[in-house]
Design an enzyme around this catalytic site. Sequence first.
Site, short mmCIF file in Angstrom:
data_model
loop_
_atom_site.label_atom_id
_atom_site.label_comp_id
_atom_site.label_asym_id
_atom_site.label_seq_id
_atom_site.Cartn_x
_atom_site.Cartn_y
_atom_site.Cartn_z
N ASP A 19 5.23 6.00 6.52
CA ASP A 19 6.40 5.41 7.18
C ASP A 19 6.17 3.94 7.53
O ASP A 19 7.13 3.19 7.69
CB ASP A 19 6.74 6.19 8.45
CG ASP A 19 7.19 7.61 8.16
OD1 ASP A 19 7.92 7.80 7.16
OD2 ASP A 19 6.82 8.53 8.91
N LYS A 69 17.27 15.68 9.71
CA LYS A 69 16.95 15.01 8.45
C LYS A 69 17.94 15.41 7.36
O LYS A 69 18.39 14.57 6.57
CB LYS A 69 15.52 15.35 8.02
CG LYS A 69 15.12 14.75 6.68
CD LYS A 69 13.69 15.11 6.29
CE LYS A 69 12.71 14.19 6.96
NZ LYS A 69 11.33 14.33 6.42
N ASN A 73 -2.80 9.49 4.67
CA ASN A 73 -2.68 10.75 5.40
C ASN A 73 -3.45 11.84 4.67
O ASN A 73 -4.12 11.56 3.67
CB ASN A 73 -1.21 11.13 5.58
CG ASN A 73 -0.47 11.21 4.26
OD1 ASN A 73 -0.81 12.02 3.40
ND2 ASN A 73 0.54 10.36 4.08
N LYS A 122 -12.07 -8.92 2.97
CA LYS A 122 -12.44 -7.87 3.90
C LYS A 122 -12.41 -8.40 5.33
O LYS A 122 -12.95 -9.47 5.64
CB LYS A 122 -13.82 -7.34 3.57
CG LYS A 122 -14.30 -6.25 4.52
CD LYS A 122 -15.72 -5.83 4.20
CE LYS A 122 -16.21 -4.82 5.25
NZ LYS A 122 -17.61 -4.41 5.01
#
Length: 423
Positions: free
Chosen positions: A306, A364, A237, A316
Amino acid sequence: MLKNKTVILGVTGSIASYKAASLASMLVKNHASVYVIMTRNAENFINPITFETLTNHKCLIDTFDRNFEFNVEHVSLAKKADVFIVAPATANFIAKAAHGLADDMLTTTFLAANCPKLISPAMNTGMYENPITQDNIAICKKYGMKIIEPASGHLACGDEGKGKLPEPEELFEHICKAVAADSAMRSDSAKRADFSNEPDITNSPDSKMRQDLKGKKIIVTAGPTQEALDPVRYITNHSTGKMGYAIAKAAAARGASVTLISGPVNLPEPDDINVINIITAKEMFEAVKNNYADADIVIKAAAVADYRPKIQAAEKIKKSDKDAVLELERTDDILLYLGQHKTKQFLCGFSMETENIMENSCKKLKKKNLDMVVANSLRTSGAGFGTDTNVVTIITKGGQKELPIMSKDEVAHKILDNIIENS
């Protein structure tokens, strides 16, 4: 962090002096009052107007300059200083500082100052490693000056070795630590001098510099994780780790023993902090578990994946004429595990959302048995990944505090303030 603090930045005749401009800008952005003193030789590398534009103060060079208020300028400026840093510092300046020579504006003011003094050498490797220079550095250390070790790499002269000026971000951290340590020492001295009439410094500019986390063990997680598809590719990310690193450094400045568990980031490792480098979510989970029992506070600022690829190819994955199908599996929910196994720990999580920020963040807090959630939105200007600022809402069981846009260093201290308040 540096509000109402005066920083004197000395700049000597080194090719690395261009980095001093970035440092001056960084200090001003963090609300410091910055005065720059240059040597005559430094003018050959950078124009004084650069510093005057950045700091809104006259750049001082000539001891006998008549274009300022009628006072003994080097003495009055030295009295103002909360910290004095010379960066870059040449071998010539270090020799003068070691032996008390004061033959220009910089050395005269440096000698007169009674504040933390930092020297950041920058020179050719041969000059730095010369026994005479090393002896002069040892003398400076003997008299309480802080020497910032130069970095190694390719030097302007073409040599490879030690002698590079560290990056402005690293110099900035040294300044912050020096101010924090000096403020704490002055606070302790005041208490010893008059323990029966202890001043209330809760809301003073130095309140963030108190050692109010001394004796606390804090775990901070930061940065992204990388989940491999094959030996070449991975899922990740946009997290840069800036917020987590700011929290770790702020906690250390306030006296905590900090363990920073960091994913892959492009940030210098902070001094005086135990850094555990990890790559995957699984590695972060194990590192947090291994250090959890002794922790007093855990701040989970990392952006942990996640999901990870269910199968990691040994070789590869080659391109073919068909579309690829990627099967994912859940990673360990670190926050949920910590909430389920919490004993004495204060547990703070982060919630980065693109929609329904308050609803999702409050869920949460409850679901994962957290004590606090720091929530922000990727859609908010000044927040999100990679920025130097953040806009957060601090959520506890007792309510919510929405903070205005701040630097991530300021947000870090606000988070710690709220943890102390709710512990």
